[in-house]
Design a protein around this motif. Structure first.
Motif, PDB file in Angstrom:
ATOM      1  N   HIS A 110     -71.452  94.629 -64.033  1.00  0.00           N
ATOM      2  CA  HIS A 110     -71.242  93.753 -62.909  1.00  0.00           C
ATOM      3  C   HIS A 110     -70.860  94.622 -62.018  1.00  0.00           C
ATOM      4  O   HIS A 110     -69.666  95.090 -61.870  1.00  0.00           O
ATOM      5  N   VAL A 111     -71.727  95.126 -60.999  1.00  0.00           N
ATOM      6  CA  VAL A 111     -71.315  96.152 -60.105  1.00  0.00           C
ATOM      7  C   VAL A 111     -71.666  95.517 -58.697  1.00  0.00           C
ATOM      8  O   VAL A 111     -72.762  94.793 -58.623  1.00  0.00           O
ATOM      9  N   LEU A 112     -70.715  95.939 -57.835  1.00  0.00           N
ATOM     10  CA  LEU A 112     -71.101  95.573 -56.323  1.00  0.00           C
ATOM     11  C   LEU A 112     -71.457  96.621 -55.753  1.00  0.00           C
ATOM     12  O   LEU A 112     -71.123  97.931 -56.003  1.00  0.00           O
ATOM     13  N   ILE A 113     -72.432  96.688 -54.933  1.00  0.00           N
ATOM     14  CA  ILE A 113     -72.784  97.638 -53.779  1.00  0.00           C
ATOM     15  C   ILE A 113     -72.529  97.237 -52.452  1.00  0.00           C
ATOM     16  O   ILE A 113     -72.907  96.025 -52.079  1.00  0.00           O
ATOM     17  N   VAL A 114     -71.845  97.913 -51.722  1.00  0.00           N
ATOM     18  CA  VAL A 114     -71.358  97.763 -50.362  1.00  0.00           C
ATOM     19  C   VAL A 114     -71.637  98.768 -49.547  1.00  0.00           C
ATOM     20  O   VAL A 114     -71.859 100.055 -49.869  1.00  0.00           O
ATOM     21  N   PRO A 115     -72.123  98.278 -48.082  1.00  0.00           N
ATOM     22  CA  PRO A 115     -72.455  99.402 -47.119  1.00  0.00           C
ATOM     23  C   PRO A 115     -71.033  99.884 -46.900  1.00  0.00           C
ATOM     24  O   PRO A 115     -70.014  99.127 -46.871  1.00  0.00           O
ATOM     25  N   ARG A 116     -71.112 101.225 -46.520  1.00  0.00           N
ATOM     26  CA  ARG A 116     -69.922 101.746 -45.981  1.00  0.00           C
ATOM     27  C   ARG A 116     -69.533 101.203 -44.480  1.00  0.00           C
ATOM     28  O   ARG A 116     -68.324 101.106 -44.338  1.00  0.00           O
ATOM     29  N   ALA A 117     -70.416 100.869 -43.735  1.00  0.00           N
ATOM     30  CA  ALA A 117     -70.262 100.367 -42.502  1.00  0.00           C
ATOM     31  C   ALA A 117     -69.916  98.768 -42.627  1.00  0.00           C
ATOM     32  O   ALA A 117     -70.487  98.170 -43.675  1.00  0.00           O
ATOM     33  N   HIS A 118     -68.950  98.280 -41.702  1.00  0.00           N
ATOM     34  CA  HIS A 118     -68.575  96.760 -42.094  1.00  0.00           C
ATOM     35  C   HIS A 118     -69.690  95.778 -41.424  1.00  0.00           C
ATOM     36  O   HIS A 118     -69.921  95.875 -40.376  1.00  0.00           O
ATOM     37  N   HIS A 119     -70.276  94.852 -42.455  1.00  0.00           N
ATOM     38  CA  HIS A 119     -70.997  93.900 -41.918  1.00  0.00           C
ATOM     39  C   HIS A 119     -70.516  92.621 -42.669  1.00  0.00           C
ATOM     40  O   HIS A 119     -70.353  92.542 -43.973  1.00  0.00           O
ATOM     41  N   SER A 120     -70.113  91.561 -42.074  1.00  0.00           N
ATOM     42  CA  SER A 120     -69.552  90.495 -42.829  1.00  0.00           C
ATOM     43  C   SER A 120     -70.374  89.739 -43.867  1.00  0.00           C
ATOM     44  O   SER A 120     -70.165  89.255 -44.810  1.00  0.00           O
ATOM     45  N   ASP A 121     -71.718  89.447 -43.678  1.00  0.00           N
ATOM     46  CA  ASP A 121     -72.740  89.074 -44.665  1.00  0.00           C
ATOM     47  C   ASP A 121     -73.972  89.544 -44.395  1.00  0.00           C
ATOM     48  O   ASP A 121     -74.243  90.151 -43.324  1.00  0.00           O
ATOM     49  N   ILE A 122     -74.988  89.098 -44.954  1.00  0.00           N
ATOM     50  CA  ILE A 122     -76.443  89.278 -44.703  1.00  0.00           C
ATOM     51  C   ILE A 122     -76.981  89.037 -43.584  1.00  0.00           C
ATOM     52  O   ILE A 122     -77.927  89.421 -42.637  1.00  0.00           O
ATOM     53  N   SER A 123     -76.511  88.024 -42.696  1.00  0.00           N
ATOM     54  CA  SER A 123     -76.612  87.331 -41.673  1.00  0.00           C
ATOM     55  C   SER A 123     -76.186  87.839 -40.469  1.00  0.00           C
ATOM     56  O   SER A 123     -76.310  87.431 -39.227  1.00  0.00           O
ATOM     57  N   ASP A 124     -75.386  88.999 -40.425  1.00  0.00           N
ATOM     58  CA  ASP A 124     -74.750  89.559 -39.380  1.00  0.00           C
ATOM     59  C   ASP A 124     -75.329  90.757 -38.909  1.00  0.00           C
ATOM     60  O   ASP A 124     -74.939  91.599 -38.413  1.00  0.00           O
ATOM     61  N   ASP A 125     -76.790  90.444 -38.394  1.00  0.00           N
ATOM     62  CA  ASP A 125     -77.526  91.374 -37.767  1.00  0.00           C
ATOM     63  C   ASP A 125     -77.473  92.663 -38.325  1.00  0.00           C
ATOM     64  O   ASP A 125     -77.171  93.786 -37.343  1.00  0.00           O
ATOM     65  N   ASP A 167     -81.780  97.610 -40.414  1.00  0.00           N
ATOM     66  CA  ASP A 167     -82.921  97.675 -41.409  1.00  0.00           C
ATOM     67  C   ASP A 167     -82.461  99.035 -42.255  1.00  0.00           C
ATOM     68  O   ASP A 167     -82.630  98.727 -43.449  1.00  0.00           O
ATOM     69  N   ASP A 168     -81.842  99.743 -41.959  1.00  0.00           N
ATOM     70  CA  ASP A 168     -81.550 101.254 -42.508  1.00  0.00           C
ATOM     71  C   ASP A 168     -80.548 100.924 -43.577  1.00  0.00           C
ATOM     72  O   ASP A 168     -80.428 101.213 -44.844  1.00  0.00           O
ATOM     73  N   VAL A 169     -79.565  99.906 -43.491  1.00  0.00           N
ATOM     74  CA  VAL A 169     -78.520  99.649 -44.252  1.00  0.00           C
ATOM     75  C   VAL A 169     -78.962  98.528 -45.385  1.00  0.00           C
ATOM     76  O   VAL A 169     -78.661  98.726 -46.460  1.00  0.00           O
ATOM     77  N   LEU A 170     -79.769  97.616 -45.021  1.00  0.00           N
ATOM     78  CA  LEU A 170     -80.432  96.695 -45.829  1.00  0.00           C
ATOM     79  C   LEU A 170     -81.329  97.348 -46.842  1.00  0.00           C
ATOM     80  O   LEU A 170     -81.274  97.348 -48.072  1.00  0.00           O
ATOM     81  N   LEU A 171     -82.019  98.570 -46.237  1.00  0.00           N
ATOM     82  CA  LEU A 171     -82.919  99.172 -46.983  1.00  0.00           C
ATOM     83  C   LEU A 171     -82.188 100.176 -48.033  1.00  0.00           C
ATOM     84  O   LEU A 171     -82.432 100.299 -49.366  1.00  0.00           O
ATOM     85  N   ALA A 172     -80.983 100.785 -47.660  1.00  0.00           N
ATOM     86  CA  ALA A 172     -79.935 101.528 -48.549  1.00  0.00           C
ATOM     87  C   ALA A 172     -79.562 100.775 -49.675  1.00  0.00           C
ATOM     88  O   ALA A 172     -79.373 101.176 -50.725  1.00  0.00           O
ATOM     89  N   LEU A 173     -79.167  99.456 -49.204  1.00  0.00           N
ATOM     90  CA  LEU A 173     -78.690  98.479 -50.396  1.00  0.00           C
ATOM     91  C   LEU A 173     -79.748  98.383 -51.683  1.00  0.00           C
ATOM     92  O   LEU A 173     -79.369  98.444 -52.772  1.00  0.00           O
ATOM     93  N   MET A 174     -80.809  97.866 -50.976  1.00  0.00           N
ATOM     94  CA  MET A 174     -81.834  97.565 -51.785  1.00  0.00           C
ATOM     95  C   MET A 174     -82.441  98.850 -52.804  1.00  0.00           C
ATOM     96  O   MET A 174     -82.604  98.768 -53.967  1.00  0.00           O
ATOM     97  N   ARG A 175     -82.497 100.103 -52.235  1.00  0.00           N
ATOM     98  CA  ARG A 175     -82.992 101.279 -53.073  1.00  0.00           C
ATOM     99  C   ARG A 175     -81.739 101.832 -54.052  1.00  0.00           C
ATOM    100  O   ARG A 175     -82.120 102.070 -54.786  1.00  0.00           O
ATOM    101  N   ALA A 176     -80.486 101.167 -53.810  1.00  0.00           N
ATOM    102  CA  ALA A 176     -79.359 101.514 -54.675  1.00  0.00           C
ATOM    103  C   ALA A 176     -79.605 100.694 -55.754  1.00  0.00           C
ATOM    104  O   ALA A 176     -79.116 101.051 -56.847  1.00  0.00           O
ATOM    105  N   VAL A 177     -80.188  99.642 -55.782  1.00  0.00           N
ATOM    106  CA  VAL A 177     -79.937  98.463 -56.937  1.00  0.00           C
ATOM    107  C   VAL A 177     -80.820  99.156 -58.134  1.00  0.00           C
ATOM    108  O   VAL A 177     -80.059  99.251 -59.249  1.00  0.00           O
TER     109      VAL A 177
END
Length: 119
Positions: free
Chosen positions: A39-54, A57-67
């Motif tokens: 059970h691993v958590l992957i977090v962006p280094r920059a703060h965004h409250s949740d996935i609907s927080d605008d 794209d590069d942050v979302l891509l980095a999250l998915m590429r890390a999976v």
């Protein structure tokens, strides 16, 4: 980064955590209350409250590429794993910093939601 966000502090090294994976955009670490053997958590280094927080794209891509990198590092890439992003109170989001859970290490079944009380 926000001053009181625990995931910001972990991602930026202010609170110690053992890295499972990291790059310039994301930090992945073991969940302190695991729901499965992996059970691993992957977090962006920059703060965004949740996935609907605008989220950029590069942050979302980095999250998915890390999976898949996390899954490989934890030895569940071949057997399978689940990826979850809780958004909001009703979904069970308790830390309001965007993150994805990578869960595996045992059969998880098909269900994604626990039955409601009384069902």
């Amino acid at each position: 980064m926000t001053d009181e966000c625990v995931f910001c502090m972990i991602a930026n090294g202010e609170i110690p955590a053992t890295a499972v994976y990291e790059d310039e955009t994301v930090f992945a670490f073991d969940d302190i209350a695991p729901q499965a053997p992996v059970h691993v958590l992957i977090v962006p280094r920059a703060h965004h409250s949740d996935i609907s927080d605008d989220v950029p794209d590069d942050v979302l891509l980095a999250l998915m590429r890390a999976v898949p990198k996390v899954a490989a590092a934890k030895g569940v890439a071949a057997s399978g794993y689940r990826v979850i992003a809780n958004t909001g109170e009703d979904a069970g989001q308790t830390v309001h910093h965007l993150h994805v859970h990578v869960i595996g290490g045992r059969p998880l079944g098909e269900g994604m939601v626990r039955p409601m009380e009384g069902e």
